[in-house]
Design an enzyme around this catalytic site. Structure first.
Site, PDB file in Angstrom:
ATOM      1  N   CYS A 113       1.499   3.254   6.868  1.00  0.00           N
ATOM      2  CA  CYS A 113       0.057   3.099   7.046  1.00  0.00           C
ATOM      3  C   CYS A 113      -0.256   1.678   7.519  1.00  0.00           C
ATOM      4  O   CYS A 113       0.298   0.699   7.017  1.00  0.00           O
ATOM      5  CB  CYS A 113      -0.641   3.371   5.713  1.00  0.00           C
ATOM      6  SG  CYS A 113      -2.411   3.026   5.711  1.00  0.00           S
ATOM      7  N   CYS A 145       1.540   5.900   2.345  1.00  0.00           N
ATOM      8  CA  CYS A 145       0.750   4.767   1.833  1.00  0.00           C
ATOM      9  C   CYS A 145       1.193   4.321   0.445  1.00  0.00           C
ATOM     10  O   CYS A 145       1.912   5.027  -0.256  1.00  0.00           O
ATOM     11  CB  CYS A 145      -0.730   5.162   1.737  1.00  0.00           C
ATOM     12  SG  CYS A 145      -1.461   5.833   3.224  1.00  0.00           S
ATOM     13  N   CYS A 203      -2.637  -0.243   4.373  1.00  0.00           N
ATOM     14  CA  CYS A 203      -2.034  -0.824   3.160  1.00  0.00           C
ATOM     15  C   CYS A 203      -0.649  -1.415   3.399  1.00  0.00           C
ATOM     16  O   CYS A 203      -0.103  -2.084   2.526  1.00  0.00           O
ATOM     17  CB  CYS A 203      -1.965   0.225   2.047  1.00  0.00           C
ATOM     18  SG  CYS A 203      -0.890   1.637   2.422  1.00  0.00           S
ATOM     19  N   CYS A 257      -3.891   2.193  -1.582  1.00  0.00           N
ATOM     20  CA  CYS A 257      -4.453   2.188  -0.228  1.00  0.00           C
ATOM     21  C   CYS A 257      -5.943   2.517  -0.259  1.00  0.00           C
ATOM     22  O   CYS A 257      -6.385   3.415  -0.987  1.00  0.00           O
ATOM     23  CB  CYS A 257      -3.716   3.199   0.654  1.00  0.00           C
ATOM     24  SG  CYS A 257      -4.246   3.157   2.392  1.00  0.00           S
TER      25      CYS A 257
END
Length: 347
Positions: free
Chosen positions: A65, A34, A68, A38
């Site tokens: 991810c 991430c 994000c 995030c």
């Protein structure tokens, strides 16, 4: 401050945007990596590891991810929205309604949220403002109000006059004495930027996530006694092309015209910034000495901080006396990336 694993973990807990682009956090238990900002629930410290590039995380087998989206450029305008904006620029009479969006498999609510977040208005309001910006320029060049209204897709002159006044604060008849600042989002490898321009040249270029961006807009609007509205400008094309060449390592100097507002001291400080050769840096003390006032270090720093022309007026080339990268409104990570790029341009 040294970028230790503990510092990076704390930054992720704080969702600290100043660390964007400096590291990525990967979760061992999920196989996901991430951004620092995030919003997903943060894992325990022992379950994470950190990487200084996206490629390192991918090479280690981690997946991006979905919350994000670390593989996307920061705040990038989605391709389908870029296409809509291109269509609007090509046909000023075009009015894209919710039914038209649905036919293109675009969810109107999703589009509305994106425009509210990134432009502070709905997509429909954006279209109206965009059309009125183009209409303003036509009228100022001497075209008739009636022809301009028809070209803008209005069948009623009264409807056009009312909309024009709502957006620009004056009727079409009185608009020739006004000034409008055109605003556009521009995509770069380091994130999306706001560009503003008037007839004389570019008057603002800033990363969209810069702190106190609203204050920069207000300052510019006050300085030029003009409204900032969404619209095209003849300088935007040259700006985008030169930025592209710069990030590809093919341009060392910008030629796009600039329209600079500020005090005499600020203008001298910014001109001095433009004289720093690419690939080199100076300290705030050196800048103040070049200005003939060694004690003006703080004033130089303040002027750098309110520079409205990121990259074009290279305040990122000024560093602390101890060699640290300090004081960049676009984020220290961007300052580092720009300096790395500029040294690479030389070879």
């Amino acid at each position: 401050m040294k970028l230790t694993a503990d510092r990076m973990y704390q930054a992720s807990l704080d969702k600290d945007s100043s660390f964007e682009g400096t590291y990525w956090m990967a979760v061992k238990t999920t196989g996901i990596f991430c951004r620092p900002t995030c919003t997903a629930r943060k894992p325990k410290r022992e379950n994470v590891e950190f990487f200084l590039s996206v490629q390192e995380a991918l090479d280690k087998g981690y997946r991006a991810c979905k919350v994000c989206k670390p593989l996307e450029k920061l705040n990038e305008t989605p391709p389908y929205i870029q296409k809509l904006l291109s269509e609007l620029a090509e046909d000023l009479s075009l009015k894209i309604k919710d039914a038209d969006l649905s036919e293109r498999n675009i969810e109107p609510v999703t589009l509305r949220r994106w425009f509210l977040k990134n432009h502070g208005m709905t997509f429909q309001a954006f279209q109206r403002e965009f059309r009125m910006s183009a209409a303003f320029k036509k009228i100022k060049k001497g075209e008739s109000i009636l022809e301009t209204a028809l070209d803008s897709g209005y069948e009623s002159l009264s409807g056009f006059n009312e909309r024009f006044k709502n957006v620009l604060g004056a009727s079409p008849k009185n608009s020739k004495i006004q000034t409008v600042i055109d605003l556009k989002r521009i995509e770069t490898p380091l994130g999306t930027m706001y560009a503003c321009a008037v007839e004389e040249g570019i008057c603002l270029l800033e990363f969209t996530d810069r702190k106190n961006m609203d204050k920069q807009f207000r300052s510019l609007s006050t300085a030029l006694n003009a409204e900032i509205i969404q619209g095209e400008n003849r300088h935007f094309g040259q700006l985008e092309e030169e930025l592209k060449e710069y990030f590809e390592g093919r341009r060392e100097k910008f030629d796009v015209p600039l329209y600079i507002t500020g005090t005499e001291f600020q203008k001298k400080t910014w001109q001095l910034l433009r004289e720093i050769p690419i690939g080199e840096t100076r300290t705030y003390r050196q800048q103040s000495e070049f200005l003939g006032n060694p004690k003006a270090i703080r004033a130089v720093g303040t002027a750098n901080g309110i520079n409205k022309m990121a990259i074009l007026i290279p305040c990122h080339r000024v560093i602390g006396s101890n060699g640290e990268l300090v004081g960049y409104a676009g984020g220290i990570w961007r300052k580092q990336k720009l300096l790395e790029l500029e040294k690479a341009v030389l070879f």
